[in-house]
Design a protein around this motif. Structure first.
Motif, mmCIF file in Angstrom:
data_model
loop_
_atom_site.group_PDB
_atom_site.id
_atom_site.type_symbol
_atom_site.label_atom_id
_atom_site.label_comp_id
_atom_site.label_asym_id
_atom_site.label_seq_id
_atom_site.Cartn_x
_atom_site.Cartn_y
_atom_site.Cartn_z
ATOM 1 N N ASP A 1 0.896 -1.174 -0.184
ATOM 2 C CA ASP A 1 0.088 -0.034 -0.163
ATOM 3 C C ASP A 1 0.707 0.899 0.154
ATOM 4 O O ASP A 1 0.514 2.198 -0.921
ATOM 5 N N ILE B 1 -8.727 6.236 -8.140
ATOM 6 C CA ILE B 1 -9.134 5.581 -6.849
ATOM 7 C C ILE B 1 -10.414 5.075 -6.550
ATOM 8 O O ILE B 1 -10.506 3.998 -6.221
ATOM 9 N N ILE B 2 -11.223 5.552 -7.474
ATOM 10 C CA ILE B 2 -12.718 5.086 -7.523
ATOM 11 C C ILE B 2 -12.700 3.673 -8.328
ATOM 12 O O ILE B 2 -13.236 2.783 -7.788
ATOM 13 N N LEU C 1 -9.745 6.308 2.316
ATOM 14 C CA LEU C 1 -9.795 6.881 1.055
ATOM 15 C C LEU C 1 -9.270 8.210 0.897
ATOM 16 O O LEU C 1 -8.637 8.693 0.180
ATOM 17 N N SER C 2 -9.581 9.048 2.011
ATOM 18 C CA SER C 2 -8.981 10.255 2.039
ATOM 19 C C SER C 2 -7.323 10.595 2.029
ATOM 20 O O SER C 2 -6.771 11.495 1.772
ATOM 21 N N GLU D 1 -19.215 5.394 0.911
ATOM 22 C CA GLU D 1 -17.827 6.077 0.382
ATOM 23 C C GLU D 1 -17.942 6.499 -1.292
ATOM 24 O O GLU D 1 -17.462 7.238 -1.622
ATOM 25 N N HIS E 1 -10.526 1.055 -6.192
ATOM 26 C CA HIS E 1 -11.233 0.665 -5.059
ATOM 27 C C HIS E 1 -12.490 -0.091 -5.106
ATOM 28 O O HIS E 1 -12.754 -0.997 -4.445
ATOM 29 N N LEU F 1 -15.079 8.622 4.423
ATOM 30 C CA LEU F 1 -13.748 8.759 3.624
ATOM 31 C C LEU F 1 -12.555 8.797 4.500
ATOM 32 O O LEU F 1 -11.543 8.573 4.109
ATOM 33 N N ILE G 1 -6.258 10.423 -1.550
ATOM 34 C CA ILE G 1 -6.861 11.625 -2.175
ATOM 35 C C ILE G 1 -6.069 12.959 -1.693
ATOM 36 O O ILE G 1 -5.594 13.800 -2.493
ATOM 37 N N LEU H 1 -17.465 9.914 -2.792
ATOM 38 C CA LEU H 1 -16.146 10.280 -3.801
ATOM 39 C C LEU H 1 -16.906 10.937 -5.160
ATOM 40 O O LEU H 1 -16.189 11.817 -5.506
#
Length: 275
Positions: A10, A74-75, A201-202, A93, A78, A249, A205, A97
């Motif tokens: 990651d 990312i969308i 997810l933040s 989420e 994920h 998020l 981003i 997003l």
């Protein structure tokens, strides 16, 4: 051992993502600056901008598309394949997003046109309220009280206040981009896992945001050769506003684990201190 390997993968993924964003943004801003100088898209020296020579505009065109593409990546990475049913019945989420992406895009387009035509403040306010509605009615709301309408109103004030504050910071060399980098890194540090050892997810981003702006800062630091303009300041202000609201998020910034008495107070205080 498998968990440690996953964590290392990651972090390596995030590192490569940030390097890619930095390099692509650098090329994008360089190209926009070259075009701005060639076609005279510049702002003359003025006391409110603290610069002594004509400076290129529209820097946001150089970095926002990179940020937007990063969010799309990312969308897809994920959530995998997307369809209408998954959006309607999917988790919170995903809706947040997509609302974040759509709202920032509206702010980018509004800012770009405003840089050219100079909209009235009332016109910009209407579009800011519209963009804020995407995130708020997707669930991105401050939970300050048991009165939902009050929570929604506070969230609207939050969006309008932060977006315009970031916009006004774009009047000195490196100020807006520098402040945004600090805020983004702070949010990365505050974003916590909400279970199952999954990174919020933040984090990617905010990393994309910070990397893009750090790249832009190489052109925007004193003496600045390009300003981000409203296309940049309004869009990144929107993204920061959204990511600072405790939500799935960002693992609710850990605030959902606080005592019930201090939770509502800290829900607004912590994001405000970050900004």
């Amino acid at each position: 051992m498998l968990y440690i390997t996953d964590i290392m993968n990651d972090y390596m993924h995030l590192f490569l993502l940030s390097i890619t964003v930095f390099l692509v943004t650098w090329l994008g801003v360089w190209l926009v600056r070259w075009l701005a100088i060639k076609y005279k898209w510049v702002t003359p020296p003025s006391t409110d901008r603290w610069h002594k020579q004509p400076t290129a505009l529209h820097g946001g065109i150089g970095f926002y598309p990179v940020i937007a593409i990063g969010i799309i990546y990312i969308i897809i990475d994920h959530f995998g394949d997307l369809n209408l049913l998954k959006f309607l019945t999917g988790d919170k989420e995903l809706r947040l997003l997509l609302a974040l992406l759509l709202g920032s895009l509206v702010m980018f387009i509004l800012g770009w046109i405003d840089d050219i035509k100079n909209y009235k403040p009332s016109t910009k306010l209407i579009f800011q309220l519209l963009a804020a509605s995407f995130f708020i009615f997707s669930g991105g709301v401050f939970h300050i009280s048991n009165v939902q309408i009050l929570n929604i109103l506070i969230s609207y004030f939050w969006f309008i206040g932060i977006v315009n504050a970031v916009n006004m910071l774009d009047n000195m060399d490196g100020l807006s981009s520098g402040v945004m980098i600090i805020a983004s890194v702070t949010l990365i540090l505050l974003s916590v896992s909400d279970g199952e050892n999954v990174l919020p997810l933040s984090i990617p981003i905010c990393l994309i945001l910070a990397s893009a702006l750090f790249s832009f800062l190489q052109f925007n630091k004193s003496p600045a050769t390009i300003f981000m303009g409203d296309s940049g300041s309004l869009s990144i202000g929107y993204i920061l506003s959204a990511l600072a609201i405790p939500s799935p998020l960002n693992g609710f910034l850990g605030l959902n684990r606080l005592e019930q008495i201090t939770g509502p107070f800290m829900t607004l205080l912590l994001p405000a201190v970050v900004i």
